[in-house]
Design a protein around this motif. Structure first.
Motif, mmCIF file in Angstrom:
data_model
loop_
_atom_site.group_PDB
_atom_site.id
_atom_site.type_symbol
_atom_site.label_atom_id
_atom_site.label_comp_id
_atom_site.label_asym_id
_atom_site.label_seq_id
_atom_site.Cartn_x
_atom_site.Cartn_y
_atom_site.Cartn_z
ATOM 1 N N ALA A 1 0.877 -1.252 -0.128
ATOM 2 C CA ALA A 1 -0.084 -0.078 0.088
ATOM 3 C C ALA A 1 0.636 1.229 0.015
ATOM 4 O O ALA A 1 1.917 1.353 -0.773
ATOM 5 C CB ALA A 1 -0.943 0.002 1.184
ATOM 6 N N PHE A 2 0.489 1.839 1.013
ATOM 7 C CA PHE A 2 1.326 3.592 0.755
ATOM 8 C C PHE A 2 1.988 3.638 2.424
ATOM 9 O O PHE A 2 1.514 3.227 3.399
ATOM 10 C CB PHE A 2 0.532 4.598 0.580
ATOM 11 C CG PHE A 2 -0.137 4.363 -0.778
ATOM 12 C CD1 PHE A 2 0.404 4.476 -1.920
ATOM 13 C CD2 PHE A 2 -1.618 3.755 -0.784
ATOM 14 C CE1 PHE A 2 -0.142 4.315 -3.216
ATOM 15 C CE2 PHE A 2 -2.188 3.527 -2.119
ATOM 16 C CZ PHE A 2 -1.492 3.713 -3.045
ATOM 17 N N SER A 3 2.899 4.677 2.357
ATOM 18 C CA SER A 3 3.625 5.103 3.553
ATOM 19 C C SER A 3 4.074 6.538 3.577
ATOM 20 O O SER A 3 4.199 6.896 2.145
ATOM 21 C CB SER A 3 4.647 4.131 4.240
ATOM 22 O OG SER A 3 5.721 4.217 3.084
ATOM 23 N N MET B 1 -0.593 9.067 -6.098
ATOM 24 C CA MET B 1 -1.677 9.895 -6.975
ATOM 25 C C MET B 1 -2.456 9.141 -8.051
ATOM 26 O O MET B 1 -3.679 9.553 -8.263
ATOM 27 C CB MET B 1 -0.828 11.141 -7.510
ATOM 28 C CG MET B 1 -0.672 12.051 -6.622
ATOM 29 S SD MET B 1 0.225 13.726 -7.456
ATOM 30 C CE MET B 1 1.653 13.064 -8.397
ATOM 31 N N MET B 2 -1.609 8.172 -8.663
ATOM 32 C CA MET B 2 -2.315 7.255 -9.688
ATOM 33 C C MET B 2 -3.359 6.337 -8.917
ATOM 34 O O MET B 2 -4.458 6.442 -9.450
ATOM 35 C CB MET B 2 -1.557 6.344 -10.272
ATOM 36 C CG MET B 2 -0.610 7.253 -11.269
ATOM 37 S SD MET B 2 -1.569 7.782 -12.863
ATOM 38 C CE MET B 2 -2.383 6.279 -13.373
ATOM 39 N N MET B 3 -3.061 5.954 -7.707
ATOM 40 C CA MET B 3 -4.104 5.177 -6.854
ATOM 41 C C MET B 3 -5.086 5.861 -6.421
ATOM 42 O O MET B 3 -6.251 5.328 -6.611
ATOM 43 C CB MET B 3 -3.404 4.414 -5.654
ATOM 44 C CG MET B 3 -4.542 3.424 -4.981
ATOM 45 S SD MET B 3 -5.149 2.270 -5.950
ATOM 46 C CE MET B 3 -3.829 1.147 -6.372
ATOM 47 N N ALA C 1 -5.103 2.023 -15.193
ATOM 48 C CA ALA C 1 -4.518 0.862 -14.705
ATOM 49 C C ALA C 1 -3.353 0.117 -15.296
ATOM 50 O O ALA C 1 -2.201 -0.335 -14.947
ATOM 51 C CB ALA C 1 -5.644 -0.375 -14.817
ATOM 52 N N ASN C 2 -3.262 0.456 -16.877
ATOM 53 C CA ASN C 2 -2.139 -0.016 -17.574
ATOM 54 C C ASN C 2 -1.099 0.753 -17.382
ATOM 55 O O ASN C 2 0.095 0.170 -17.436
ATOM 56 C CB ASN C 2 -2.638 0.119 -19.331
ATOM 57 C CG ASN C 2 -3.509 -0.957 -19.740
ATOM 58 O OD1 ASN C 2 -3.467 -2.026 -19.111
ATOM 59 N ND2 ASN C 2 -4.364 -0.521 -20.685
ATOM 60 N N SER D 1 4.916 -1.021 -12.504
ATOM 61 C CA SER D 1 4.787 -2.107 -11.166
ATOM 62 C C SER D 1 4.421 -1.236 -10.192
ATOM 63 O O SER D 1 4.659 -1.638 -9.017
ATOM 64 C CB SER D 1 6.393 -2.483 -10.917
ATOM 65 O OG SER D 1 6.905 -3.005 -12.091
ATOM 66 N N TRP D 2 3.226 -0.418 -10.049
ATOM 67 C CA TRP D 2 2.592 0.131 -9.168
ATOM 68 C C TRP D 2 1.321 -0.613 -8.457
ATOM 69 O O TRP D 2 0.828 -0.377 -7.592
ATOM 70 C CB TRP D 2 2.345 1.650 -9.317
ATOM 71 C CG TRP D 2 3.285 2.423 -9.395
ATOM 72 C CD1 TRP D 2 4.922 2.506 -9.143
ATOM 73 C CD2 TRP D 2 3.412 3.523 -10.297
ATOM 74 N NE1 TRP D 2 5.320 3.466 -9.520
ATOM 75 C CE2 TRP D 2 4.886 4.162 -10.225
ATOM 76 C CE3 TRP D 2 2.491 4.115 -11.101
ATOM 77 C CZ2 TRP D 2 5.147 5.364 -10.876
ATOM 78 C CZ3 TRP D 2 2.639 5.551 -11.791
ATOM 79 C CH2 TRP D 2 3.902 6.091 -11.583
#
Length: 342
Positions: free
Chosen positions: A80-82, A270-272, A316-317, A323-324
């Motif tokens: 996830a994120f940190s 930001m993309m997520m 998504a692509n 690789s995110w």
């Protein structure tokens, strides 16, 4: 957390739906911690600061409980994120204080819907209790943010309409309308759908304006600009529908992004963030199609939804390319297992 009065004598493993709820919640809460931590680094309005701290406390508490659930079932905790990996602590503010409040109130709407669905898909009692608690917290946070917006005169109300003097029933099939010709006036459900999606697109548009200014990757920056233009288009479509009915539309929040061009969040985060808003938008448009009786309104939502679907797939692509995109737990490939048998 409240203790259930009903106990089971055997251990019940998490269902696929419960794992999905845990997985999604962990991503949402780690993303929220990163986003709100940056907001708090620049906040000046003390009332809005209390709401941000309330939201941050909830998400930090959730992360601890979610990790316990993952560890209990020996499930891999998502990356996830940190803050260390996805926030630039020295970056200047990207949005104004007023936007922080607008963001919390409208993201709160998504939280209410997400936790309601998670609760309804849970079977284990500890899961039911956890998501009930999350739902109650989200309600309190939403109400607090709404209270402050009302106090500041910044709350965007849906249009008012005059009341009917008596109960009326639909008498003609023409009520459903046609794709061509003059339609009947909007009903309150259709007005509600249009207004809700208008506000959510304003939220997305402002975020995308800010993200487009600070993205490091050229491809990510171009994706954010494209999303900004799509959100702007959808806002204008919804405003035009209301204008034709002589109904007021919501004020614009575009100006609430600053002129900062310094990296603020990782491109991955930001993309997520945009991916999550895309998913929510597709769901809202689908629900609006199902509850809008006028054919032309349903057709508008359908074509706009298809535009978001295409935009979301391209996002998504782009995430896969970098690789995110973490792989969500999935069912076994029985055909592959059969082919590889000894």
């Amino acid at each position: 957390m409240a203790t259930s009065t009903i106990k089971t004598e055997h251990i019940i493993k998490f269902t696929a739906a419960e794992i999905a709820n845990l997985w999604s919640s962990y991503f949402n809460d780690t993303l929220a911690v990163c986003t709100i931590t940056h907001f708090l680094a620049h906040i000046q309005d003390k009332e809005i600061e209390t709401v941000l701290n309330m939201a941050l406390d909830h998400s930090n508490t959730h992360i601890g409980k979610l990790k316990s659930f993952f560890n209990e079932e020996k499930l891999t905790v998502p990356e996830a994120f940190s803050i260390v990996n996805d926030v630039y602590p020295d970056a200047p503010r990207l949005f104004t204080d007023d936007f922080y409040l607008f963001y919390i109130q409208n993201i709160g709407k998504l939280g209410l819907a997400t936790y309601t669905l998670a609760l309804s898909n849970s079977a284990r009692l500890d899961m039911c209790e956890y998501f009930t608690e999350c739902l109650n917290e989200s309600s309190a946070l939403f109400n607090k943010a709404t209270e402050i917006l009302l106090k500041k005169g910044s709350f965007s109300r849906a249009p008012f309409i005059p009341d009917k003097e008596k109960v009326q029933f639909i008498e003609k099939q023409s009520y459903l309308g046609e794709l061509l010709g003059k339609p009947r006036p909007l009903n309150v459900i259709e007005i509600s759908n249009i207004y809700f999606n208008l506000i959510q697109n304003q939220l997305g548009k402002t975020l995308l304006i800010g993200f487009s200014q600070v993205a490091k990757s050229t491809k990510v920056r171009e994706y954010m600009i494209r999303g900004r233009e799509i959100s702007d288009k959808h806002v204008r479509v919804f405003c035009d529908i209301l204008d034709k009915e002589f109904l007021p539309s919501a004020g614009s929040w575009d100006s609430l992004a600053t002129d900062s061009t310094s990296a603020t969040f990782s491109d991955k985060l930001m993309m997520m963030h945009v991916t999550m808003l895309n998913s929510a938008g597709i769901g809202h448009y689908g629900m609006s199609i199902g509850t809008s009786a006028r054919k032309d309104i349903g057709a508008d939502f359908l074509r706009l939804m298809l535009e978001i679907v295409a935009f979301s797939e391209d996002g998504a692509n782009l995430m896969i390319e970098n690789s995110w995109l973490e792989q969500i737990p999935q069912a076994m490939d029985r055909d592959k297992l059969a082919e590889n048998r000894d």
